[in-house]
Scaffold this motif. Structure first.
Motif, PDB file in Angstrom:
ATOM      1  N   ALA A   1       0.832  -1.208   0.000  1.00 30.23           N
ATOM      2  CA  ALA A   1       0.000   0.000   0.000  1.00 30.23           C
ATOM      3  C   ALA A   1       0.870   1.264   0.000  1.00 30.23           C
ATOM      4  O   ALA A   1       0.551   2.253  -0.681  1.00 30.23           O
ATOM      5  CB  ALA A   1      -0.928  -0.007   1.213  1.00 30.23           C
ATOM      6  N   ILE A   2       1.970   1.239   0.751  1.00 29.62           N
ATOM      7  CA  ILE A   2       2.875   2.396   0.784  1.00 29.62           C
ATOM      8  C   ILE A   2       3.487   2.632  -0.593  1.00 29.62           C
ATOM      9  O   ILE A   2       3.532   3.763  -1.090  1.00 29.62           O
ATOM     10  CB  ILE A   2       3.978   2.180   1.830  1.00 29.62           C
ATOM     11  CG1 ILE A   2       3.374   2.129   3.241  1.00 29.62           C
ATOM     12  CG2 ILE A   2       5.037   3.282   1.750  1.00 29.62           C
ATOM     13  CD1 ILE A   2       4.354   1.667   4.310  1.00 29.62           C
ATOM     14  N   CYS A   3       3.955   1.555  -1.226  1.00 25.83           N
ATOM     15  CA  CYS A   3       4.559   1.681  -2.555  1.00 25.83           C
ATOM     16  C   CYS A   3       3.532   2.176  -3.574  1.00 25.83           C
ATOM     17  O   CYS A   3       3.840   3.030  -4.420  1.00 25.83           O
ATOM     18  CB  CYS A   3       5.134   0.341  -2.998  1.00 25.83           C
ATOM     19  SG  CYS A   3       6.571  -0.210  -2.036  1.00 25.83           S
ATOM     20  N   CYS A   4       2.317   1.651  -3.490  1.00 25.60           N
ATOM     21  CA  CYS A   4       1.278   2.062  -4.436  1.00 25.60           C
ATOM     22  C   CYS A   4       0.850   3.508  -4.211  1.00 25.60           C
ATOM     23  O   CYS A   4       0.463   4.200  -5.160  1.00 25.60           O
ATOM     24  CB  CYS A   4       0.069   1.136  -4.318  1.00 25.60           C
ATOM     25  SG  CYS A   4       0.336  -0.513  -5.027  1.00 25.60           S
ATOM     26  N   SER A   5       0.926   3.970  -2.967  1.00 29.53           N
ATOM     27  CA  SER A   5       0.555   5.366  -2.702  1.00 29.53           C
ATOM     28  C   SER A   5       1.488   6.326  -3.417  1.00 29.53           C
ATOM     29  O   SER A   5       1.072   7.388  -3.891  1.00 29.53           O
ATOM     30  CB  SER A   5       0.566   5.643  -1.191  1.00 29.53           C
ATOM     31  OG  SER A   5       1.894   5.631  -0.676  1.00 29.53           O
ATOM     32  N   ALA A   6       2.765   5.941  -3.522  1.00 24.62           N
ATOM     33  CA  ALA A   6       3.721   6.788  -4.245  1.00 24.62           C
ATOM     34  C   ALA A   6       3.388   6.823  -5.727  1.00 24.62           C
ATOM     35  O   ALA A   6       3.405   7.886  -6.364  1.00 24.62           O
ATOM     36  CB  ALA A   6       5.142   6.263  -4.029  1.00 24.62           C
ATOM     37  N   LEU A   7       3.085   5.663  -6.306  1.00 29.09           N
ATOM     38  CA  LEU A   7       2.702   5.611  -7.715  1.00 29.09           C
ATOM     39  C   LEU A   7       1.425   6.417  -7.955  1.00 29.09           C
ATOM     40  O   LEU A   7       1.313   7.158  -8.935  1.00 29.09           O
ATOM     41  CB  LEU A   7       2.482   4.162  -8.142  1.00 29.09           C
ATOM     42  CG  LEU A   7       1.956   3.955  -9.565  1.00 29.09           C
ATOM     43  CD1 LEU A   7       2.998   4.371 -10.583  1.00 29.09           C
ATOM     44  CD2 LEU A   7       1.553   2.500  -9.788  1.00 29.09           C
TER      45      LEU A   7
ATOM     46  N   LEU B   1      10.577  10.242  -2.266  1.00 30.07           N
ATOM     47  CA  LEU B   1       9.381  10.778  -1.623  1.00 30.07           C
ATOM     48  C   LEU B   1       9.622  12.172  -1.064  1.00 30.07           C
ATOM     49  O   LEU B   1       8.789  13.079  -1.217  1.00 30.07           O
ATOM     50  CB  LEU B   1       8.932   9.842  -0.492  1.00 30.07           C
ATOM     51  CG  LEU B   1       8.184   8.570  -0.877  1.00 30.07           C
ATOM     52  CD1 LEU B   1       8.059   7.653   0.338  1.00 30.07           C
ATOM     53  CD2 LEU B   1       6.799   8.894  -1.440  1.00 30.07           C
ATOM     54  N   SER B   2      10.763  12.346  -0.425  1.00 25.50           N
ATOM     55  CA  SER B   2      11.085  13.640   0.185  1.00 25.50           C
ATOM     56  C   SER B   2      11.214  14.732  -0.872  1.00 25.50           C
ATOM     57  O   SER B   2      10.673  15.831  -0.721  1.00 25.50           O
ATOM     58  CB  SER B   2      12.378  13.530   1.000  1.00 25.50           C
ATOM     59  OG  SER B   2      12.262  12.552   2.015  1.00 25.50           O
ATOM     60  N   LEU B   3      11.938  14.430  -1.966  1.00 24.36           N
ATOM     61  CA  LEU B   3      12.121  15.423  -3.024  1.00 24.36           C
ATOM     62  C   LEU B   3      10.811  15.740  -3.724  1.00 24.36           C
ATOM     63  O   LEU B   3      10.524  16.902  -4.040  1.00 24.36           O
ATOM     64  CB  LEU B   3      13.152  14.933  -4.034  1.00 24.36           C
ATOM     65  CG  LEU B   3      14.598  14.860  -3.556  1.00 24.36           C
ATOM     66  CD1 LEU B   3      15.496  14.285  -4.649  1.00 24.36           C
ATOM     67  CD2 LEU B   3      15.103  16.235  -3.127  1.00 24.36           C
ATOM     68  N   PHE B   4      10.004  14.709  -3.968  1.00 24.93           N
ATOM     69  CA  PHE B   4       8.725  14.933  -4.638  1.00 24.93           C
ATOM     70  C   PHE B   4       7.795  15.777  -3.776  1.00 24.93           C
ATOM     71  O   PHE B   4       7.120  16.686  -4.260  1.00 24.93           O
ATOM     72  CB  PHE B   4       8.070  13.599  -4.986  1.00 24.93           C
ATOM     73  CG  PHE B   4       6.854  13.734  -5.862  1.00 24.93           C
ATOM     74  CD1 PHE B   4       6.990  13.785  -7.240  1.00 24.93           C
ATOM     75  CD2 PHE B   4       5.588  13.814  -5.316  1.00 24.93           C
ATOM     76  CE1 PHE B   4       5.872  13.929  -8.055  1.00 24.93           C
ATOM     77  CE2 PHE B   4       4.465  13.952  -6.123  1.00 24.93           C
ATOM     78  CZ  PHE B   4       4.616  14.006  -7.503  1.00 24.93           C
ATOM     79  N   THR B   5       7.769  15.474  -2.489  1.00 28.55           N
ATOM     80  CA  THR B   5       6.916  16.237  -1.574  1.00 28.55           C
ATOM     81  C   THR B   5       7.399  17.671  -1.444  1.00 28.55           C
ATOM     82  O   THR B   5       6.596  18.621  -1.464  1.00 28.55           O
ATOM     83  CB  THR B   5       6.890  15.561  -0.191  1.00 28.55           C
ATOM     84  OG1 THR B   5       6.480  14.195  -0.330  1.00 28.55           O
ATOM     85  CG2 THR B   5       5.935  16.275   0.744  1.00 28.55           C
ATOM     86  N   LEU B   6       8.711  17.844  -1.308  1.00 25.63           N
ATOM     87  CA  LEU B   6       9.276  19.195  -1.239  1.00 25.63           C
ATOM     88  C   LEU B   6       8.974  19.965  -2.524  1.00 25.63           C
ATOM     89  O   LEU B   6       8.581  21.141  -2.485  1.00 25.63           O
ATOM     90  CB  LEU B   6      10.784  19.113  -1.015  1.00 25.63           C
ATOM     91  CG  LEU B   6      11.551  20.446  -1.036  1.00 25.63           C
ATOM     92  CD1 LEU B   6      11.064  21.366   0.078  1.00 25.63           C
ATOM     93  CD2 LEU B   6      13.053  20.199  -0.933  1.00 25.63           C
TER      94      LEU B   6
ATOM     95  N   VAL C   1       0.150  13.122   1.753  1.00 27.02           N
ATOM     96  CA  VAL C   1       0.413  11.748   1.320  1.00 27.02           C
ATOM     97  C   VAL C   1       1.911  11.465   1.339  1.00 27.02           C
ATOM     98  O   VAL C   1       2.352  10.418   1.825  1.00 27.02           O
ATOM     99  CB  VAL C   1      -0.159  11.510  -0.097  1.00 27.02           C
ATOM    100  CG1 VAL C   1       0.181  10.102  -0.574  1.00 27.02           C
ATOM    101  CG2 VAL C   1      -1.657  11.728  -0.115  1.00 27.02           C
ATOM    102  N   GLY C   2       2.692  12.416   0.840  1.00 25.28           N
ATOM    103  CA  GLY C   2       4.138  12.232   0.817  1.00 25.28           C
ATOM    104  C   GLY C   2       4.748  12.135   2.198  1.00 25.28           C
ATOM    105  O   GLY C   2       5.588  11.267   2.469  1.00 25.28           O
ATOM    106  N   LEU C   3       4.324  13.007   3.101  1.00 24.94           N
ATOM    107  CA  LEU C   3       4.861  12.967   4.470  1.00 24.94           C
ATOM    108  C   LEU C   3       4.494  11.668   5.180  1.00 24.94           C
ATOM    109  O   LEU C   3       5.326  11.073   5.879  1.00 24.94           O
ATOM    110  CB  LEU C   3       4.334  14.173   5.254  1.00 24.94           C
ATOM    111  CG  LEU C   3       4.845  15.550   4.802  1.00 24.94           C
ATOM    112  CD1 LEU C   3       4.157  16.654   5.596  1.00 24.94           C
ATOM    113  CD2 LEU C   3       6.364  15.647   4.968  1.00 24.94           C
ATOM    114  N   ALA C   4       3.259  11.222   5.001  1.00 18.33           N
ATOM    115  CA  ALA C   4       2.836   9.969   5.626  1.00 18.33           C
ATOM    116  C   ALA C   4       3.621   8.789   5.063  1.00 18.33           C
ATOM    117  O   ALA C   4       4.044   7.886   5.811  1.00 18.33           O
ATOM    118  CB  ALA C   4       1.335   9.753   5.410  1.00 18.33           C
ATOM    119  N   ALA C   5       3.850   8.801   3.742  1.00 20.80           N
ATOM    120  CA  ALA C   5       4.589   7.697   3.119  1.00 20.80           C
ATOM    121  C   ALA C   5       6.041   7.666   3.594  1.00 20.80           C
ATOM    122  O   ALA C   5       6.605   6.590   3.808  1.00 20.80           O
ATOM    123  CB  ALA C   5       4.528   7.835   1.596  1.00 20.80           C
ATOM    124  N   VAL C   6       6.660   8.833   3.784  1.00 17.20           N
ATOM    125  CA  VAL C   6       8.042   8.883   4.291  1.00 17.20           C
ATOM    126  C   VAL C   6       8.121   8.262   5.678  1.00 17.20           C
ATOM    127  O   VAL C   6       9.007   7.444   5.967  1.00 17.20           O
ATOM    128  CB  VAL C   6       8.553  10.337   4.325  1.00 17.20           C
ATOM    129  CG1 VAL C   6       9.880  10.412   5.083  1.00 17.20           C
ATOM    130  CG2 VAL C   6       8.745  10.876   2.911  1.00 17.20           C
TER     131      VAL C   6
END
Length: 492
Positions: free
Chosen positions: A41-47, A110-115, A202-207
């Motif tokens: 689920a974590i991996c799919c959330s990034a996609l 994830l960090s770069l995308f969220t930033l 979403v990004g912060l939670a996934a990190v």
């Protein structure tokens, strides 16, 4: 638009042909079924986040253009700044994940995308927005290959892996389906900056969840970096995009545009000459001796270029010509992603029973007919016409993904499945970059007066270019499934 759909659950042989070419430091034995599901689920959330971002941004382009006072070329760079970087760095990021550690690269991505998303929401000008979109692209390039490596590592049994990757592929379709609606709601309620806010929680939670729950893994022997090859790829794609996008405003025969086209050609020629000399090249050109593999990648470029061009022109048509709100435009577009979600699993079943030729032919025919019909758009085209053409386009876009993945994975030796998948993901992103760049440039070159007045005539050639790409999908699908094409595939 998805970042990567390298394999699907419908193509079980392709999934099973993905055994790791290296020995992995795996913690899968310690993971229970529940935790593996959470990791998936974590991996799919990034996609989902990356895929949703593409569609949402396209829906928000008219609002971005009005707010930042930019012409068509500025809107093109808003997309191209992201997709060119994504296409350029996918293979490099996959190799880095194998060498450094998949969880580490996934967290950095994830960090770069969220930033980048947060900075995009604050962008004071078009130049800053494009720069922050580039940052998003750097982060996004790390997510798909690292996440797919994590999934492959923790789901070792072929059947479990097939199911997991099937979920992965389904999330890609879901992000496409929800993108127009989510974009319409956000743009209509809080403005275009809101389309980037959605990525932040979403990004912060996934990190955080990745640090707590995702096991790390890496290849026993990671591939060596290829900085020269990577530089040449970036120069080639960046120069080509600049020449195509800026050509209408600077003149196709101007010295600057000619120089950028020449630089792109020189970079490609140097890449073709340099890469075969390396033991572990960034791009292994030997793969392209396989007709099914080469055709699948060309088909990916044509199909995704058509999809990107369709969304680009349709969004401008609905909002600038018809005067729809962003939400109304998203709802009007809905037949496309719905039919895309319906036809994709159907394509897999047809392929499993009779091979990839029929899905390719259906996809190519549907893309060709729908875009040719859309060339006849008027300011008063009725809802039934839009429903049929958008739905038919969705059938074509949904039908093509599974046979592309099958062609890529069955067109190379099993031991090279990982690199082949990365190259196909890059082809898809290249298609998106070229689709927006070419169709947008044709629109800009032909536009006379305001978008509301001049769009329909200016967009006419763009629709026929997409029809040509759709027909190419049909032809490539037939050629790549002949006995001669299959004989070019190396088994080892």
């Amino acid at each position: 638009m998805t970042v990567s759909t390298p394999v699907t659950a419908e193509v079980v042989p392709a999934v099973q042909s993905q055994p790791e070419p290296y020995t992995y430091h795996s913690q899968q034995a310690a993971l229970g079924g529940g935790r593996r599901t959470i990791v998936l689920a974590i991996c799919c959330s990034a996609l989902f986040m990356v895929g949703l971002d593409n569609t949402i941004v396209i829906v928000g382009l008219p609002s971005i253009g009005a707010s930042l006072h930019t012409a068509v070329s500025g809107l093109q760079w808003t997309i191209a700044g992201y997709t060119i970087v994504l296409a350029s760095l996918l293979i490099f990021s996959g190799a880095a994940a194998d060498r450094i550690g998949r969880r580490t690269i996934f967290q950095v991505g994830l960090s770069l995308f969220t930033l980048g998303s947060w900075l995009c929401s604050l962008a004071p000008s078009l130049a800053w927005l494009i720069a922050f979109r580039v940052l998003q692209g750097v982060g996004g390039s790390m997510l798909a290959p690292a996440a797919l490596g994590i999934i492959t590592n923790i789901f070792s049994a072929p059947k479990d892996r097939a199911k997991a990757i099937g979920v992965w592929d389904g999330v890609s379709g879901l992000s496409m389906a929800l993108g127009p609606i989510a974009g319409g709601i956000l743009v209509g309620s809080v403005g275009w900056r809101g389309i980037f806010w959605a990525n932040i929680p979403v990004g912060l939670a996934a990190v955080a969840l990745t640090a707590l729950l995702v096991p790390d893994s890496r290849a026993e022997r990671g591939r060596k970096a290829d900085p020269v090859g990577q530089f040449l790829v970036i120069v080639m794609l960046g120069s080509l995009a600049y020449a195509i996008i800026q050509g209408p405003s600077e003149g196709w025969l101007s010295p600057r545009i000619a120089i950028f086209f020449l630089v792109s050609v020189i970079a490609l020629a140097t890449l073709v000459k340099y890469e075969p000399r390396r033991a572990e090249p960034l791009i292994d050109f030997r793969f392209f001796r396989s007709v099914p593999f080469t055709a699948a990648n060309l088909t990916a470029v044509c199909a995704i270029a058509t999809l990107a061009g369709f969304l680009f022109l349709t969004t401008l048509y609905l909002q600038d010509v018809r005067g729809y709100t962003a939400l109304q435009a998203g709802l009007t577009l809905l037949p496309m992603p719905i039919m895309m979600a319906v036809s994709s699993p159907l394509s897999g079943r047809i392929l499993a029973r009779g091979g990839p030729r029929v899905p390719f032919v259906i996809a190519g025919a549907a893309l060709t007919l729908s875009t040719a019909a859309l060339s006849q758009l008027s300011a008063y085209s009725g809802p039934l016409f839009l429903l049929i053409t958008y739905g038919l386009f969705g059938i074509g876009a949904g039908m093509v993904n599974v046979p592309i993945s099958n062609g890529v994975m069955s067109g190379v030796p099993k031991s090279q499945a990982g690199m082949a998948s990365g190259m196909n993901s890059s082809s898809r992103q290249l298609g998106q970059s070229l689709g927006v760049a070419i169709v947008g440039s044709v629109l800009a070159a032909s536009l006379r007066g305001s978008m509301h007045v001049g769009f329909l005539n200016a967009a006419h050639a763009g629709w026929w270019i997409m029809a040509g790409c759709g027909y190419s999908v049909l032809v490539l699908g037939v050629v790549s499934t002949t006995s001669w094409a299959k004989s070019t595939v190396r088994s080892e």
